[in-house]
Design a protein around this motif. Structure first.
Motif, PDB file in Angstrom:
ATOM      1  N   SER A 250      31.167  42.562  71.923  1.00  0.00           N
ATOM      2  CA  SER A 250      31.103  41.713  70.727  1.00  0.00           C
ATOM      3  C   SER A 250      29.565  41.838  70.214  1.00  0.00           C
ATOM      4  O   SER A 250      28.673  41.879  70.936  1.00  0.00           O
ATOM      5  CB  SER A 250      31.508  40.203  70.784  1.00  0.00           C
ATOM      6  N   ALA A 251      29.506  42.086  68.926  1.00  0.00           N
ATOM      7  CA  ALA A 251      28.311  42.207  68.321  1.00  0.00           C
ATOM      8  C   ALA A 251      27.255  41.116  68.532  1.00  0.00           C
ATOM      9  O   ALA A 251      25.987  41.290  68.881  1.00  0.00           O
ATOM     10  CB  ALA A 251      28.280  42.494  66.762  1.00  0.00           C
ATOM     11  N   PRO A 252      27.628  39.825  68.538  1.00  0.00           N
ATOM     12  CA  PRO A 252      26.626  38.821  68.815  1.00  0.00           C
ATOM     13  C   PRO A 252      26.287  38.921  70.028  1.00  0.00           C
ATOM     14  O   PRO A 252      24.804  38.762  70.162  1.00  0.00           O
ATOM     15  CB  PRO A 252      27.484  37.630  68.537  1.00  0.00           C
ATOM     16  N   TRP A 253      26.811  39.330  70.877  1.00  0.00           N
ATOM     17  CA  TRP A 253      26.367  39.535  72.612  1.00  0.00           C
ATOM     18  C   TRP A 253      25.248  40.251  72.263  1.00  0.00           C
ATOM     19  O   TRP A 253      24.098  39.906  72.931  1.00  0.00           O
ATOM     20  CB  TRP A 253      27.391  39.888  73.336  1.00  0.00           C
ATOM     21  N   VAL A 254      25.666  41.697  71.832  1.00  0.00           N
ATOM     22  CA  VAL A 254      24.344  42.374  71.737  1.00  0.00           C
ATOM     23  C   VAL A 254      23.243  41.955  71.096  1.00  0.00           C
ATOM     24  O   VAL A 254      21.996  42.384  71.495  1.00  0.00           O
ATOM     25  CB  VAL A 254      25.108  43.854  71.097  1.00  0.00           C
ATOM     26  N   ASN A 255      23.382  41.311  69.975  1.00  0.00           N
ATOM     27  CA  ASN A 255      22.247  40.947  69.110  1.00  0.00           C
ATOM     28  C   ASN A 255      21.341  39.889  69.631  1.00  0.00           C
ATOM     29  O   ASN A 255      20.403  39.672  69.422  1.00  0.00           O
ATOM     30  CB  ASN A 255      22.574  40.672  67.639  1.00  0.00           C
ATOM     31  N   ASP A 256      22.363  38.896  70.308  1.00  0.00           N
ATOM     32  CA  ASP A 256      21.432  37.784  70.911  1.00  0.00           C
ATOM     33  C   ASP A 256      20.767  37.881  72.108  1.00  0.00           C
ATOM     34  O   ASP A 256      19.814  37.359  72.303  1.00  0.00           O
ATOM     35  CB  ASP A 256      22.686  36.480  71.152  1.00  0.00           C
ATOM     36  N   TYR A 257      21.589  38.861  72.836  1.00  0.00           N
ATOM     37  CA  TYR A 257      20.883  38.754  74.413  1.00  0.00           C
ATOM     38  C   TYR A 257      20.060  40.214  74.493  1.00  0.00           C
ATOM     39  O   TYR A 257      19.264  40.479  75.182  1.00  0.00           O
ATOM     40  CB  TYR A 257      21.860  38.901  75.481  1.00  0.00           C
TER      41      TYR A 257
ATOM     42  N   SER B 110      15.952  44.000  67.812  1.00  0.00           N
ATOM     43  CA  SER B 110      16.074  44.119  66.377  1.00  0.00           C
ATOM     44  C   SER B 110      17.543  44.306  66.187  1.00  0.00           C
ATOM     45  O   SER B 110      18.327  45.097  66.925  1.00  0.00           O
ATOM     46  CB  SER B 110      15.440  45.455  66.072  1.00  0.00           C
ATOM     47  N   PRO B 111      18.475  43.344  65.589  1.00  0.00           N
ATOM     48  CA  PRO B 111      19.880  43.466  65.478  1.00  0.00           C
ATOM     49  C   PRO B 111      20.260  44.739  65.044  1.00  0.00           C
ATOM     50  O   PRO B 111      19.729  45.407  64.165  1.00  0.00           O
ATOM     51  CB  PRO B 111      20.317  42.343  64.638  1.00  0.00           C
ATOM     52  N   LEU B 112      21.637  45.088  65.417  1.00  0.00           N
ATOM     53  CA  LEU B 112      22.222  46.359  64.905  1.00  0.00           C
ATOM     54  C   LEU B 112      22.503  46.187  63.403  1.00  0.00           C
ATOM     55  O   LEU B 112      22.977  45.044  62.774  1.00  0.00           O
ATOM     56  CB  LEU B 112      23.489  46.655  65.490  1.00  0.00           C
ATOM     57  N   THR B 113      22.462  47.154  62.661  1.00  0.00           N
ATOM     58  CA  THR B 113      23.006  46.865  61.171  1.00  0.00           C
ATOM     59  C   THR B 113      24.393  46.650  61.264  1.00  0.00           C
ATOM     60  O   THR B 113      25.124  47.321  62.103  1.00  0.00           O
ATOM     61  CB  THR B 113      22.598  48.354  60.425  1.00  0.00           C
ATOM     62  N   ARG B 114      24.977  46.519  60.064  1.00  0.00           N
ATOM     63  CA  ARG B 114      26.395  46.146  59.905  1.00  0.00           C
ATOM     64  C   ARG B 114      27.153  47.555  59.982  1.00  0.00           C
ATOM     65  O   ARG B 114      28.119  47.526  60.958  1.00  0.00           O
ATOM     66  CB  ARG B 114      26.785  45.872  58.635  1.00  0.00           C
ATOM     67  N   GLU B 115      26.564  48.625  59.867  1.00  0.00           N
ATOM     68  CA  GLU B 115      27.131  50.081  59.738  1.00  0.00           C
ATOM     69  C   GLU B 115      27.186  50.321  61.342  1.00  0.00           C
ATOM     70  O   GLU B 115      28.393  50.904  62.009  1.00  0.00           O
ATOM     71  CB  GLU B 115      26.277  51.131  59.163  1.00  0.00           C
ATOM     72  N   SER B 116      25.926  50.247  62.158  1.00  0.00           N
ATOM     73  CA  SER B 116      25.895  50.552  63.462  1.00  0.00           C
ATOM     74  C   SER B 116      26.971  49.808  64.233  1.00  0.00           C
ATOM     75  O   SER B 116      27.418  50.470  65.428  1.00  0.00           O
ATOM     76  CB  SER B 116      24.518  50.534  64.085  1.00  0.00           C
ATOM     77  N   GLU B 117      26.923  48.569  64.040  1.00  0.00           N
ATOM     78  CA  GLU B 117      27.804  47.441  64.481  1.00  0.00           C
ATOM     79  C   GLU B 117      29.380  48.003  64.607  1.00  0.00           C
ATOM     80  O   GLU B 117      30.034  48.199  65.577  1.00  0.00           O
ATOM     81  CB  GLU B 117      27.546  46.132  63.936  1.00  0.00           C
TER      82      GLU B 117
END
Lengths: 461, 404
Positions: free
Chosen positions: A413-420, A424-431
């Motif tokens: 899940s993208a939040p997992w990746v971006n939170d922990y 620098s969060p993934l862009t929508r496209e990379s997500e």
């Protein structure tokens, strides 16, 4: 608010919502932005070698001020210290310090005081000493213990001690300092690299300070002061005159206004951001704080980790992971142990084996970590850890830690990746690309982690 | 020629390349049209870091002052490799001596600059940027050359070696690739090509973000992938050269000779030789370093002579400063100022340029420089790489007539 730094001819407004006058004011989660998983991850990435999801969740629950206090608080772990000391004795004795480097990496991974290790490493880069020249693993260990002892204490006593440290003196060719034709090397690096920085002393000052250090010797592997080789005459430098010795010279140097500024800038570079210019105006409040506290490092770090600047967009995701942060952080995140000798070999390949700095200036860091070779080698390092049969996870299997039913939240899940995981969060496209890739290939946690750690976002801290 | 053309076509179009991701990433298409190089001059730079003792490299053995200042660290007239009645080479530099006999080395005396800085880092930055450090430059002098003149080619310059990329190669937009060694310049991955897939995708879909560090990493990743692919695809004919010392410099120069023979379109190669900061017990260390330098360069030139490119390669070696005229009490020397630099190659006008150092007329115990280092750069840029030096060096400098 004026732009402070020119980059690629585009003025970058350095602080977004923070100006230099506000930079050091306390961060207020209620007013500024909420204390959440991303901010807690940021604090752990910078102050420690990163936190794992359990620690991050606990920090959010604990609250902001309490988390900073907890990070700064030393934890006693006498069993661990005893074990590490025994291990240190086993890996030292000869001239080669590579096993001692592996020992230190293990220590960084297993310690209950990651901030102490991180600051010890800061000092190692600051007082860079290369084992390939010292050729004495016991002397390297003694210096390492000295740096650790002073890591979070006051700076001037550390400068005094390091000036009598055997590994340092050997590294800087200062085993012999005779009153006739004194060797200038230690005096030069003391002012240029340790205390003041270029532009804050003259060539004549170096010659005079070198006289203060005459008589300092290393004999039979020990430091000693040789009265007969000391120049007892008057020395004049930095607007002072007297029959000074080395310790007096250090006191005089540390009283210079440049000393506080120099260390403040170095701490900002190490903990806050890599690439923007640090103006005197931005550094001055931290410098003044250092001067007012006898250069107490714990207090300086408290100011940094509690500041608006530290949680601003100028800081978050604006550092590149050093190879140590990359590897120790990744192992810590996984709760894993692996073949550390193998890891240290790979660290050497991407430019940061502890105890083997490139030169007396230490590791430059920042963009210098990234080039065509290291970008591939960094991806190979993390995928190598995942592929290595010797890699064992504290909590059983990776799938249990990060699988679909994991209590920590699923890896896919993208939040997992971006939170922990990413600074620098993934862009929508990379997500979208990432999630589609998982679906298409039915990738398992190990493969997912190899994929994620190869991405440019993972290189940021 | 036919052979070379065919080889280039296949190697750079990727058909013989070891495929990294199963298909050609978009950014690699068009690479083959850049392969028309093969006749242009190549510059190999050897940076001697730490401050080479110029006085014990090109030795003024005919000057009594030399012996007065070098009580333990001197070579007498029977030890030096004589160039003329005043100066001779350090005995370890037999490699240079042979080049001198063949008129293939220019020894430029007393190279330095106004108001010398004796900090390693400040002085090296100055040599690397061709700007004083109080006028900070975003570029290295060769990085600026690449960006102003060779930007269409990612491999226009390559840094080979284990250490940091020297500031000389710093660009503002497209980073110059640093390659630690050809062997580990490959992506290994656990299963399939997951890493490569991730990186390739990231590179292909990336748009400039609001984080310039992230953009920098993306750029580097792109260059890493394209470089890796092209270098893996190269067919270096197995050469078995002799005479290289078993050192990093020897290894790196051998690899460079192979890369040159495989027709890589690279115009600038950069390597570093560390360890010249000889504050104590200088003699043995310095001897080993000069031995390495001389023998590596001479083996490199010999290997090139067996191929077809020897006449389009020049080697330039320099250090950030020389050392103090008077030795210190630790049988070493402290940081100094001006020193000789060397340019080697078949097209070089061999011989000594400039006069032996004046050991009496000193500035704070250090030599006064006679030739501005930017005059050397200007010749290398204009008369070797064929680019206008003015904007790179911020001024015009008189030629030293280094090339025929």
């Amino acid at each position: 608010m004026p732009p402070i730094h020119e980059h690629n001819n585009v003025a970058i407004n350095m602080f977004d919502n923070v100006n230099p006058d506000e930079a050091w004011q306390p961060f207020e989660p209620e007013k500024d932005k909420p204390w959440d998983l991303r901010l807690a991850s940021h604090l752990y990435r910078r102050a420690w070698f990163g936190g794992n999801p359990t620690q991050i969740q606990a920090a959010v629950k604990l609250g902001f001020a309490e988390s900073v206090a907890s990070i700064l608080k030393p934890r006693r772990n006498e069993n661990f210290e005893a074990e590490m000391n025994t291990a240190a004795r086993m890996v030292t004795g000869g001239s080669d310090s590579r096993q001692l480097a592996a020992w230190w990496i293990l220590r960084m991974l297993k310690t209950s005081n990651p901030l102490v290790e991180k600051m010890t490493f800061f000092w190692h880069g600051h007082f860079a000493t290369g084992a390939e020249k010292v050729l004495n693993s016991r002397a390297m260990l003694r210096q390492n213990q000295l740096l650790r002892k002073h890591a979070l204490g006051e700076y001037p006593p550390l400068v005094q001690s390091i000036s009598q440290d055997v590994a340092m003196l050997v590294y800087l060719d200062s085993e012999e300092n005779r009153k006739t034709r004194p060797n200038e090397n230690y005096a030069r690096e003391l002012m240029e690299l340790f205390c003041l920085g270029v532009g804050n002393y003259s060539e004549q000052d170096i010659k005079e300070v070198a006289k203060c250090f005459t008589g300092c010797e290393v004999k039979k592997g020990k430091y000693q002061f040789n009265e007969y080789q000391h120049d007892h005459g008057v020395k004049s430098f930095l607007n002072r005159s007297g029959k000074f010795r080395g310790d007096d010279a250090i006191n005089i140097i540390m009283e210079q206004p440049a000393a506080g500024r120099f260390l403040a800038k170095k701490l900002i570079r190490f903990f806050v951001f890599d690439d923007l210019a640090i103006s005197d105006r931005l550094a001055e409040p931290l410098a003044e704080h250092l001067r007012a506290t006898d250069f107490n490092i714990t207090k300086a770090l408290n100011l940094i980790f509690s500041s608006k600047l530290f949680y601003s967009d100028a800081a978050i995701g604006k550092k590149i992971k050093s190879p140590l942060e990359l590897s120790v952080g990744f192992l810590h995140f996984l709760g894993a142990t692996t073949n550390i000798t193998e890891v240290s070999r790979k660290l050497a390949a991407i430019g940061q084996l502890p105890l083997f700095p490139p030169n007396v200036k230490g590791w430059e860091g920042g963009k210098n970590w990234i080039n065509a070779s290291t970008i591939l080698a960094r991806a190979n390092l993390t995928s190598g850890i995942l592929a290595n049969e010797k890699t064992k996870y504290d909590q059983g299997e990776l799938s249990e830690l990060f699988g679909i039913d994991s209590p920590l939240g699923a890896i896919d899940s993208a939040p997992w990746v971006n939170d922990y995981f990413f600074a620098s969060p993934l862009t929508r496209e990379s997500e979208t690309q990432y999630l589609n890739w998982i679906k298409r290939t039915n990738a398992q946690p190990k493969e997912i982690l190899a994929y994620l750690t190869a991405l440019p976002e993972f290189q940021l801290n | 020629m036919t052979h070379r053309r065919q080889f280039l076509k296949s190697a750079l179009a990727g058909t013989t390349a070891i495929s990294l991701s199963g298909r050609m990433p978009k950014f690699l298409s068009g690479a083959s049209k850049l392969a028309s190089c093969g006749s242009e001059n190549i510059l190999v730079v050897i940076q001697m870091s730490g401050g080479n003792d110029g006085l014990n490299t090109v030795i003024p053995y005919g000057d009594d002052e030399y012996y007065k200042n070098r009580f333990t660290l001197s070579f007498n007239k029977n030890q030096v490799l004589k160039i003329d009645d005043h100066v001779g080479l350090h005995p370890a530099l037999s490699g240079f001596d042979q080049l001198l006999q063949a008129n293939q080395i220019a020894i430029i005396q007393g190279v330095g600059y106004e108001h010398p800085n004796r900090s390693h880092f400040e002085s090296m930055d100055l040599w690397n940027t061709a700007h004083r450090t109080d006028q900070k430059s975003n570029y290295g002098w060769l990085g600026r050359t690449v960006e102003n003149h060779f930007l269409k080619e990612d491999l226009a310059a390559i840094h080979l070696g284990k250490g940091l990329q020297p500031l000389a190669l710093k660009t503002v937009t497209r980073p110059v690739p640093s390659i630690r060694s050809i062997d580990n310049f490959k992506l290994r991955s656990m299963k399939g090509d997951r890493n490569i897939e991730a990186l390739t995708k990231a590179v292909e879909t990336h748009r400039p973000s609001n984080n310039h560090l992230l953009d920098y990493i993306q750029n580097s990743a792109q260059i890493a992938l394209s470089t890796s692919q092209r270098i893996e695809g190269l067919k270096t004919r197995p050469s078995n050269p002799t005479g290289y010392p078993a050192t990093d410099l020897g290894t790196n120069l051998r690899v460079i000779a192979d890369l040159i023979e495989s027709d890589l379109p690279t115009r600038i190669y950069y390597v570093t030789l560390n360890g010249f900061d000889t504050h104590s017990n200088q003699a043995a260390t310095h001897q080993n370093l000069l031995n390495d330098l001389g023998n590596s360069i001479s083996a490199f030139m010999k290997q090139l002579e067996l191929g077809k490119n020897a006449d389009r390669v020049a080697i330039f070696s320099f250090s950030e400063f020389g050392r103090r005229v008077r030795e210190n009490a630790s049988r070493g020397t402290d940081h100094g100022t001006a020193a000789p630099v060397f340019v080697c190659g078949q097209k070089v006008n061999g011989g000594v340029i400039g006069t032996p150092p004046n050991l009496v007329d000193l500035d704070q115990g250090d030599l006064k420089y006679q030739i501005d280092y930017r005059r050397v750069y200007s010749d290398l840029l204009k008369n070797w790489l064929g680019v206008a030096p003015g904007e790179i060096l911020d001024g015009q400098f008189e030629s030293l007539d280094l090339f025929s």
